[in-house]
Scaffold this active site. Structure first.
Site, PDB file in Angstrom:
ATOM      1  CG  HIS A 220      -1.653   1.263   1.469  1.00  0.00           C
ATOM      2  ND1 HIS A 220      -1.840   1.813   2.722  1.00  0.00           N
ATOM      3  CD2 HIS A 220      -2.279   2.093   0.599  1.00  0.00           C
ATOM      4  CE1 HIS A 220      -2.550   2.922   2.620  1.00  0.00           C
ATOM      5  NE2 HIS A 220      -2.825   3.122   1.342  1.00  0.00           N
ATOM      6  CG  ASN A 341      -7.381  -2.819  11.961  1.00  0.00           C
ATOM      7  OD1 ASN A 341      -6.850  -3.901  12.232  1.00  0.00           O
ATOM      8  ND2 ASN A 341      -8.603  -2.499  12.364  1.00  0.00           N
ATOM      9  CG  MET A 342      -2.092  -3.587  12.751  1.00  0.00           C
ATOM     10  SD  MET A 342      -0.557  -3.089  13.597  1.00  0.00           S
ATOM     11  CE  MET A 342      -0.158  -1.546  12.792  1.00  0.00           C
ATOM     12  CG  HIS A 363      -9.263   4.506   1.367  1.00  0.00           C
ATOM     13  ND1 HIS A 363      -9.982   5.133   2.356  1.00  0.00           N
ATOM     14  CD2 HIS A 363      -7.959   4.778   1.633  1.00  0.00           C
ATOM     15  CE1 HIS A 363      -9.151   5.754   3.180  1.00  0.00           C
ATOM     16  NE2 HIS A 363      -7.924   5.563   2.768  1.00  0.00           N
TER      17      HIS A 363
END
Length: 455
Positions: A220, A341-342, A363
């Protein structure tokens, strides 16, 4: 002889009409007309000033709230959109479920905002991170996720500068820089940052497909320093244009007339930056693939911070919004990626082309508070949050060695809520997921910065 300086001294603002104005003025002077008569005639040639609308246009709002923080965030987003929708070039707008403010000046397009504009490209609506995007490679053979992350650390670079050793060739179309006024002189920037990933929320994520268990790499990032410089040049051109035709429009809402030499050159520069960014994802994935000795089973990518032109001729600016209609680009294969998120899966989606959302989907998960506010309000609890993620078996890494707590899951909106809103409003069709194994981000590279030590 009357020249441009004469017209400026008379109070006229420079513009494309000056050529016709000078011809008219000098012809009248040659015919013996007075300066008063010439001045009166010139006033009829000045283009009418483009004004902000008195009332903003309505826009699609696909943003639900449950908590006080979410309601405050939504109110700020709405205030910005209400002001933004007064800009005269905008014909339609929408707000995604992951929306959050991205500036303090009224009418700054929020992250998760979409606007369709007529004959206008607004650099401020895509900002400096031009073509921020995500790319995935699904590997043919199974592999250890830690081994893949190790390979990413070896082959790429995270942080505010470029690589120590440039990679050549950069990408097909590099030669076009010298022919484009918005890109000329940026060749070294493009070369130096090629194969790097930046900082902030940019990442390399390794996980497994929910459907098959196959290992996948997702990156990303946007067009790096190249895009930042292109944005600055675009804003300068936009402000010059708007200063003439729309001086009452705020500078951050300025635009380049699309059907003009500047507009055509800027549009072409955006496409070149897109090609660079796609190639940048590609070279990183290729280097990782070579390091681990694996092959590609599947790969695709999509931008989520860019300008698109649809069949209606309008220019669709997605500020942190994923295109979700067939053929949004020549290389569209019908799928897009939506990271959350991670600690959450990356969603693989198919297009829905929802009319009210102007054909866009979220997004990611977005924020309810700024980085600084999140760090201030959560303090020591953030270190415990990171430790808990690692205890779950997630391989969370920081390239610089210092974790950036402003990128932890708690900094973002509730992922389940964003997913629910995607389904509720039919913004995209989720067809698969990439379950997280680990990720790398730049980390807090400013932690030991000299200016902080001095302070």
């Amino acid at each position: 002889m009357i020249d441009g300086a004469t017209l400026i001294a008379w109070g006229f603002k420079p513009g494309r009409w000056f050529k016709q104005g000078l011809e008219t003025a000098n012809a009248m002077r040659a015919a013996g007309e007075s300066d008063d008569a010439i001045f009166a005639q010139l006033q009829t040639l000045v283009p009418p000033e483009t004004l902000m609308r008195t009332n903003g246009l309505p826009y699609g709002l696909f943003l639900d709230t449950e908590t006080p923080a979410e309601r405050a965030n939504a109110a700020s987003v709405a205030a910005h959109m209400d002001a933004l929708m007064r800009v005269p070039t905008i014909k339609a707008g929408a707000v995604m479920p992951d929306a959050c403010p991205s500036g303090t000046q009224p009418g700054t397009i929020p992250v998760g905002g979409v606007v369709a504009c007529e004959d206008a490209i607004h650099p401020g609506f895509h900002s400096a991170d031009i073509c921020c995007s995500v790319a995935v490679t699904v590997f043919k053979r199974d592999d250890d996720p830690a081994k893949v992350l190790d390979a990413v650390q070896r082959v790429t670079h995270f942080g505010p500068v470029g690589r120590d050793t440039p990679i050549r060739p950069v990408f097909e179309g590099e030669a076009a820089f010298s022919d484009n006024p918005f890109l000329k002189g940026l060749e070294n920037m493009a070369l130096g940052h090629f194969g790097s990933q930046g900082d902030g929320n940019h990442f390399a994520f390794v996980g497994r497909l929910q459907s098959s268990g196959r290992i996948a790499l997702v990156t990303h990032h946007g067009s790096r320093g190249l895009g930042a410089q292109l944005y600055k040049r675009g804003m300068a051109a936009a402000r010059r244009h708007a200063g003439i035709v729309a001086p009452r429009v705020p500078a951050h809402n300025a635009w380049i007339k699309a059907d003009s030499p500047d507009g055509e050159a800027y549009w072409q520069a955006l496409q070149i930056a897109r090609n660079w960014t796609k190639a940048n994802h590609g070279i990183i994935h290729a280097m990782v693939r070579q390091e681990i000795g694996n092959q590609v089973l599947d790969a695709f990518w999509n931008e989520h911070n860019f300008v698109f032109r649809r069949d209606d001729g309008l220019f669709y600016h997605g500020k942190g919004a994923t295109p979700s209609w067939s053929g949004y680009a020549a290389d569209d294969d019908g799928r897009t990626l939506i990271p959350l998120n991670m600690s959450e899966p990356i969603l693989i989606a198919r297009h829905r082309d929802h009319g009210g959302s102007l054909g866009f989907a979220p997004h990611g998960a977005g924020r309810n508070a700024s980085r600084t506010q999140h760090l201030r309000e959560n303090g020591e609890a953030l270190a415990a949050e990171l430790a808990a993620l690692q205890a779950r078996g997630l391989d969370i890494r920081s390239y610089c060695g210092v974790p950036d707590h402003s990128e932890l899951p708690s900094a973002y909106k509730n992922a389940a809520s964003v997913r629910a809103q995607i389904a509720k409003y039919d913004l995209a069709e989720i067809v698969d997921e990439i379950e997280p194994c680990g990720s790398i981000m730049a980390g807090d590279w400013e932690h030991d910065a000299p200016w902080r030590k001095a302070r």
